[in-house]
Design an enzyme around this catalytic site. Structure first.
Site, PDB file in Angstrom:
ATOM      1  N   THR A 136       5.307  -5.426  -4.824  1.00  0.00           N
ATOM      2  CA  THR A 136       5.085  -3.922  -5.653  1.00  0.00           C
ATOM      3  C   THR A 136       6.007  -3.376  -6.340  1.00  0.00           C
ATOM      4  O   THR A 136       6.829  -3.287  -5.666  1.00  0.00           O
ATOM      5  CB  THR A 136       4.010  -3.736  -4.632  1.00  0.00           C
ATOM      6  OG1 THR A 136       3.037  -3.999  -3.959  1.00  0.00           O
ATOM      7  CG2 THR A 136       3.405  -1.689  -5.241  1.00  0.00           C
ATOM      8  N   ARG A 185      -9.066 -10.659  -3.907  1.00  0.00           N
ATOM      9  CA  ARG A 185      -8.433  -9.642  -2.451  1.00  0.00           C
ATOM     10  C   ARG A 185      -8.169  -8.848  -2.971  1.00  0.00           C
ATOM     11  O   ARG A 185      -7.562  -8.738  -4.492  1.00  0.00           O
ATOM     12  CB  ARG A 185      -7.639 -10.568  -1.638  1.00  0.00           C
ATOM     13  CG  ARG A 185      -6.360  -9.843  -0.553  1.00  0.00           C
ATOM     14  CD  ARG A 185      -5.251  -9.043  -1.394  1.00  0.00           C
ATOM     15  NE  ARG A 185      -5.072  -8.496  -0.464  1.00  0.00           N
ATOM     16  CZ  ARG A 185      -3.513  -7.963  -0.774  1.00  0.00           C
ATOM     17  NH1 ARG A 185      -3.383  -8.062  -1.552  1.00  0.00           N
ATOM     18  NH2 ARG A 185      -2.860  -7.775   1.042  1.00  0.00           N
ATOM     19  N   VAL A 186      -8.028  -7.329  -2.924  1.00  0.00           N
ATOM     20  CA  VAL A 186      -7.794  -6.082  -3.047  1.00  0.00           C
ATOM     21  C   VAL A 186      -6.678  -5.603  -1.813  1.00  0.00           C
ATOM     22  O   VAL A 186      -7.344  -5.378  -1.146  1.00  0.00           O
ATOM     23  CB  VAL A 186      -8.585  -4.915  -3.575  1.00  0.00           C
ATOM     24  CG1 VAL A 186      -8.586  -4.161  -4.344  1.00  0.00           C
ATOM     25  CG2 VAL A 186      -9.892  -5.771  -4.894  1.00  0.00           C
ATOM     26  N   THR A 196       4.883  -0.028  -0.554  1.00  0.00           N
ATOM     27  CA  THR A 196       4.458  -1.766  -1.054  1.00  0.00           C
ATOM     28  C   THR A 196       5.127  -1.728   0.599  1.00  0.00           C
ATOM     29  O   THR A 196       5.666  -1.842   1.331  1.00  0.00           O
ATOM     30  CB  THR A 196       6.081  -1.912  -1.973  1.00  0.00           C
ATOM     31  OG1 THR A 196       6.246  -3.563  -1.992  1.00  0.00           O
ATOM     32  CG2 THR A 196       7.590  -1.342  -0.843  1.00  0.00           C
ATOM     33  N   THR A 225       2.925  -5.097   3.702  1.00  0.00           N
ATOM     34  CA  THR A 225       1.414  -5.804   3.835  1.00  0.00           C
ATOM     35  C   THR A 225      -0.046  -5.205   3.711  1.00  0.00           C
ATOM     36  O   THR A 225      -0.441  -4.288   4.195  1.00  0.00           O
ATOM     37  CB  THR A 225       1.627  -6.644   4.579  1.00  0.00           C
ATOM     38  OG1 THR A 225       2.040  -5.043   5.916  1.00  0.00           O
ATOM     39  CG2 THR A 225       2.495  -7.694   4.717  1.00  0.00           C
ATOM     40  N   GLY A 226      -0.308  -5.072   2.474  1.00  0.00           N
ATOM     41  CA  GLY A 226      -1.932  -3.829   1.399  1.00  0.00           C
ATOM     42  C   GLY A 226      -2.581  -3.876   2.989  1.00  0.00           C
ATOM     43  O   GLY A 226      -3.336  -3.006   3.290  1.00  0.00           O
TER      44      GLY A 226
HETATM   45  N1  ASP Z   1       0.807  -4.382  -1.373  1.00  0.00           N
HETATM   46  C1  ASP Z   1       0.682  -4.833  -2.073  1.00  0.00           C
HETATM   47  C2  ASP Z   1      -0.820  -5.541  -1.568  1.00  0.00           C
HETATM   48  O1  ASP Z   1      -0.971  -5.668  -0.975  1.00  0.00           O
HETATM   49  C3  ASP Z   1       1.554  -6.230  -1.852  1.00  0.00           C
HETATM   50  C4  ASP Z   1       2.563  -5.302  -2.006  1.00  0.00           C
HETATM   51  O2  ASP Z   1       3.850  -4.563  -1.264  1.00  0.00           O
HETATM   52  O3  ASP Z   1       4.172  -6.463  -2.104  1.00  0.00           O
HETATM   53  O4  ASP Z   1      -1.335  -6.127  -2.916  1.00  0.00           O
END
Ligand code: ASP
Length: 330
Positions: A197, A225-226, A248, A250-251
């Site tokens: 991100t 997926r969100v 940023t 693992t969402g």
């Molecule tokens: N946090 C973002 C998501 O889960 C992924 C990322 O940070 O690269 O969509």
């Protein structure tokens, strides 16, 4: 007369995702590419802040630049879903008014962050998704593109590797969200294990804070997926009374721990400093549910914190009147 404390200098911080190192595989030239991209973006935003520009405009400018840069997983260069499509998420928040705007699962808006800002400024809503968000962005005059505008050959190669390792992903092991295969080592952070991100946080000369985050999500994610990025309080939050935060990682774990808001809450309710709150959340709270990643945060006093629990995070900051700093590794 009570002594007036001088206003802190405006500051901007940005990130381009956190992840695993491939330091042994990269050349100084490759590393320099990332430093150069981060540095140019910081310089432009720093100048805007130096001229009295708002935190909101500075984070918008920075994320525009990061979305346009194919080195980062947002806008052009975004990762692929399981169905080889793109679905992008973005959010922005104004710390002065607590106004916020976000879009999720868009695939035709060239700059998702601008769409998020349009939701904040030109609608009575906070979050619009998919076709409805795209129609709204179009009605606001934002640039629309064909979905393959976001595709790059290296992201397609990543999807193919991720699809091949689906067995691991279906193990119901949360850590399997992080792909097991090694990349070809073209980037400082292993592209297959990077959570890519982009985001920006800023404090301006008027004492206002803002945060913005934009992402293609995670490679091989399920369609629909969100992640945490567009969820206000999870991946993005700003409140002048406490801090501006962009995450940023693992969402799903950031959503479950409401990471960005948790930092503000710790500051407001427990009187923790910005750094104490950010370090606790990233190094103690997230790891209890195997959450991996990091964040950037600034507070109204101009303090900065950029913790991450991965091996590296593309990041940098620029205080007005000082040299721009960019860092990748620990
Ligand atoms: N946090 C973002 C998501 O889960 C992924 C990322 O940070 O690269 O969509």
């Amino acid at each position: 007369m009570p002594l007036q404390t001088p206003r802190p200098q405006p500051i901007i911080a940005i990130h381009g995702g956190a992840g695993t190192l491939s330091r042994s595989h990269i050349s100084p030239e490759q590393e320099a590419l990332y430093h150069g991209a981060l540095g140019d973006i910081l310089l432009a935003a720093q100048q805007m802040l130096a001229e009295g520009g708002s935190a909101l405009d500075a984070v918008s400018l920075a994320v525009d630049g990061l979305e346009d840069c194919p080195l980062f997983n947002a806008g052009h260069g975004a990762v692929f879903t399981h169905d080889a499509t793109h679905e992008l998420d973005a959010a922005i928040m104004d710390g002065a008014s607590l106004r916020a705007g976000a879009v999720a699962c868009v695939s035709r808006v060239r700059r998702p962050l601008r769409a998020a800002r349009a939701v904040m400024e030109h609608s009575e809503h906070v979050l619009l998704v998919a076709a409805g968000a795209e129609a709204f962005a179009k009605s606001c005059g934002l640039e629309m593109v064909e979905p393959d505008y976001f595709s790059t050959p290296s992201r397609r190669a990543q999807l193919e590797k991720a699809l091949a390792s689906d067995a691991t992903l279906l193990d119901h092991d949360a850590s399997a969200l992080v792909f097991a295969q090694r990349s070809t080592g073209q980037a400082p952070l292993d592209e297959d294990r990077k959570l890519g991100t982009v985001g920006a946080v800023a404090l301006d000369a008027h004492g206002n804070l803002a945060a913005a985050t934009s992402t293609g999500g995670m490679t091989n994610k399920r369609v629909g997926r969100v992640g945490d990025t567009p969820l206000i309080g999870a991946g993005t939050y700003a409140d002048n009374r406490t801090a501006a935060i962009s995450c940023t990682g693992t969402g799903e774990m950031f959503i479950r721990t409401l990471t960005a808001y948790d930092i503000c809450a710790r500051m407001a309710y427990a009187g923790q400093s910005l750094d104490a709150a950010a370090q606790t959340v990233v190094m103690q709270v997230l790891p209890t549910i195997k959450g991996r990643g990091g964040l950037i945060a600034v507070d109204a006093q101009g303090n900065l914190s950029m913790p991450f629990n991965t091996e590296g995070m593309y990041r940098g900051y620029a205080r007005v009147g000082e040299a721009v700093q960019t860092v990748i590794f620990r």
